[in-house]
Scaffold this motif. Structure first.
Motif, PDB file in Angstrom:
ATOM      1  N   ARG A  39       0.836  -1.197   0.000  1.00  0.00           N
ATOM      2  CA  ARG A  39       0.000   0.000   0.000  1.00  0.00           C
ATOM      3  C   ARG A  39       0.874   1.252   0.000  1.00  0.00           C
ATOM      4  N   PRO A  40       0.402   2.330  -0.590  1.00  0.00           N
ATOM      5  CA  PRO A  40       1.182   3.568  -0.581  1.00  0.00           C
ATOM      6  C   PRO A  40       1.561   3.983   0.838  1.00  0.00           C
ATOM      7  N   GLY A  41       2.828   4.398   1.004  1.00  0.00           N
ATOM      8  CA  GLY A  41       3.292   4.871   2.298  1.00  0.00           C
ATOM      9  C   GLY A  41       3.839   3.798   3.210  1.00  0.00           C
ATOM     10  N   GLU A  42       3.841   2.523   2.786  1.00  0.00           N
ATOM     11  CA  GLU A  42       4.316   1.448   3.654  1.00  0.00           C
ATOM     12  C   GLU A  42       5.824   1.244   3.522  1.00  0.00           C
ATOM     13  N   THR A  43       6.366   0.436   4.454  1.00  0.00           N
ATOM     14  CA  THR A  43       7.779   0.057   4.433  1.00  0.00           C
ATOM     15  C   THR A  43       7.899  -1.359   3.894  1.00  0.00           C
ATOM     16  N   VAL A  44       8.824  -1.540   2.949  1.00  0.00           N
ATOM     17  CA  VAL A  44       9.006  -2.838   2.300  1.00  0.00           C
ATOM     18  C   VAL A  44      10.445  -3.300   2.486  1.00  0.00           C
ATOM     19  N   LEU A  45      10.604  -4.549   2.917  1.00  0.00           N
ATOM     20  CA  LEU A  45      11.922  -5.173   2.938  1.00  0.00           C
ATOM     21  C   LEU A  45      12.001  -6.163   1.775  1.00  0.00           C
ATOM     22  N   VAL A  46      12.975  -5.965   0.912  1.00  0.00           N
ATOM     23  CA  VAL A  46      13.258  -6.912  -0.164  1.00  0.00           C
ATOM     24  C   VAL A  46      14.437  -7.759   0.293  1.00  0.00           C
ATOM     25  N   LYS A  47      14.232  -9.062   0.369  1.00  0.00           N
ATOM     26  CA  LYS A  47      15.222  -9.963   0.968  1.00  0.00           C
ATOM     27  C   LYS A  47      15.785 -10.927  -0.088  1.00  0.00           C
ATOM     28  N   PRO A  48      16.921 -10.555  -0.714  1.00  0.00           N
ATOM     29  CA  PRO A  48      17.561 -11.467  -1.666  1.00  0.00           C
ATOM     30  C   PRO A  48      18.357 -12.542  -0.931  1.00  0.00           C
ATOM     31  N   ASN A  49      18.940 -13.447  -1.675  1.00  0.00           N
ATOM     32  CA  ASN A  49      19.826 -14.480  -1.137  1.00  0.00           C
ATOM     33  C   ASN A  49      21.235 -14.162  -1.641  1.00  0.00           C
ATOM     34  N   LEU A  50      22.079 -13.610  -0.751  1.00  0.00           N
ATOM     35  CA  LEU A  50      23.392 -13.113  -1.181  1.00  0.00           C
ATOM     36  C   LEU A  50      24.548 -14.057  -0.855  1.00  0.00           C
ATOM     37  N   VAL A  51      24.488 -14.828   0.194  1.00  0.00           N
ATOM     38  CA  VAL A  51      25.403 -15.932   0.521  1.00  0.00           C
ATOM     39  C   VAL A  51      26.851 -15.496   0.754  1.00  0.00           C
ATOM     40  N   ARG A  52      27.668 -15.414  -0.298  1.00  0.00           N
ATOM     41  CA  ARG A  52      29.075 -15.025  -0.151  1.00  0.00           C
ATOM     42  C   ARG A  52      29.615 -14.507  -1.484  1.00  0.00           C
TER      43      ARG A  52
END
Length: 442
Positions: A39-52
């Motif tokens: 929704r507009p105005g919300e906080t979003v965490l995008v969680k990739p898989n980065l490993v090493r």
């Protein structure tokens, strides 16, 4: 929105469309596929898989980490939904050089591009500490974050680790002090240090890489959640000793392996020359065990590991039900979406030494258990032999899947698949050595 002609960008777009997201506007300039989730105005965490920063198999990063070609369209569609704040965050392994990883993988150019968008996308390393290598000595780096950056959750008797807690001194995580782990996991006490950003978010968009995994068999939607925990010494990965000694590190008792484990404990409680000498001794003991016919496993890298799947599901429950005061609610506290990068999957000794396997696939799901149930079929694995998926369907407190596996619906290229499914990829992955001959679909 740029790069729609890019094949990977088009695959992400087609996947979201096939999931029915904003179906009425698809093909129009107003199409906003994540608008029903963010929704507009919300906080979003995008969680990739980065490993090493490097693949220990020498086979490159494409099968190791979430590819920037997948992350870019995801971030474009996230920003299209007009959130107030967007964070890209993960806690890779302790020895990962994050700067090198971003540069070598191409994520640095993505980070620069999205830093200039509105709102600017922030990149956060969730690790409390990192580990640097100097010759034969491993030296712990200064803290990257403070205690205030984490929320401590104690699941107590509700933890799925509770049935193993009669021997809490056996809990281990590679390269960390077992005494710290013992303080946080025992009878009626099971603590996790979760990055505050994950719990403060209104929406989590998880973007895992589909790979095999030496400890859980397969890593994708469920296992990617491990990266919200920035204190890895809070994460039981296996239990010391063989399965005949109330451990689950390996199957058959071995004096040499037990000696190697004890030396690793000395190393992980020490620094400097003592640590270096203990690590050297552990390697020699393992080599001697191999010379006598034992396998290389002294870290729970096999199908008998009964610990890590419990840790993994605990963290998924926290992600779903966790509140900012460190307690769990009876109802989900944030919306989640899982967009999995299986363009180039990883097979063999993943997650650190995978070999690339082209699957050319992107998947999308709102539930991690359902997602990985589909992923298991996709790669030719029997989900019933993968506890992290099988047990995800059980009815524990704070459930992850309030439906049976028979109710999971899958669409492939727009076509509804009717269960029971055969493996439809035609490219089953090679399992890790400790799972080979055990988890494959017959």
């Amino acid at each position: 929105m740029a790069n729609k002609a890019n094949p990977v960008y088009s695959a992400v777009r087609a996947c979201l469309a096939a999931a029915g997201m904003d179906r009425s506007n698809y093909g129009l300039p107003s199409w906003n596929p994540l608008g029903s989730c963010i929704r507009p105005g919300e906080t979003v965490l995008v969680k990739p898989n980065l490993v090493r920063h490097s693949n220990l198999s020498g086979q490159g990063l494409d099968c190791l980490v979430t590819h920037p070609a997948v992350l870019k369209p995801v971030l474009d569609y996230v920003l299209l939904a007009r959130p107030a704040r967007v964070i890209v965050g993960d806690a890779p392994v302790q020895g990962c050089d994050m700067g090198r990883l971003l540069q070598l993988s191409g994520h640095d150019s993505i980070a620069k591009h999205f830093a200039e968008r509105c709102p600017p996308v922030e990149w956060v390393d969730f690790r409390m500490t990192t580990l640097t290598e100097s010759g034969i000595q491993d030296q712990r780096a200064a803290p990257c974050r403070t205690e205030d950056d984490y929320i401590i959750f104690d699941l107590g008797k509700a933890s799925l680790l509770q049935p193993l807690s009669r021997d809490p001194e056996r809990f281990r995580v590679t390269m960390y002090n077992p005494d710290v782990l013992r303080k946080n996991h025992g009878p009626g006490v099971h603590r996790y240090a979760v990055a505050r950003e994950a719990i403060a978010a209104d929406v989590i968009v998880s973007v895992p890489k589909l790979k095999t995994h030496t400890k859980v068999g397969i890593t994708a939607a469920l296992k990617n959640t491990i990266g919200i925990c920035g204190r890895k010494d809070f994460l039981p990965h296996h239990r010391k000793g063989s399965s005949l000694e109330r451990g689950d590190c390996y199957a058959v008792p071995s004096r040499l392996k037990s000696y190697a484990e004890s030396l690793l404990d000395v190393a992980n409680r020490s620094d400097g020359l003592v640590r270096a000498a203990a690590l050297f001794g552990a390697r020699r003991a393992r080599q001697m065990a191999e010379a006598r016919g034992a396998d290389r496993n002294i870290e729970g890298n096999w199908h008998g590991n009964d610990t890590i799947w419990r840790t993994c599901l605990d963290l998924n429950r926290i992600l779903m039900y966790g509140r900012e005061d460190g307690t769990l609610s009876e109802v989900p506290q944030r919306r989640t979406l899982f967009i999995t990068d299986a363009i180039v999957a990883g097979e063999g000794e993943g997650p650190l030494s995978p070999v690339p396997r082209n699957l050319g696939t992107v998947t999308c799901s709102t539930n991690p258990v359902a997602a990985d149930y589909v992923h298991a079929h996709l790669v030719g694995f029997d989900w019933r032999r993968l506890p992290v998926i099988r047990e995800g369907f059980t009815g524990f407190t704070y459930p992850l899947a309030e439906f049976p596996n028979t109710e999971v619906t899958a669409f492939v290229n727009g076509e509804l698949l009717v269960q029971p499914w055969a493996k439809w990829s035609g490219r089953p992955l090679v399992p890790p050595a400790g799972w080979r001959g055990y988890c494959e679909l017959s």
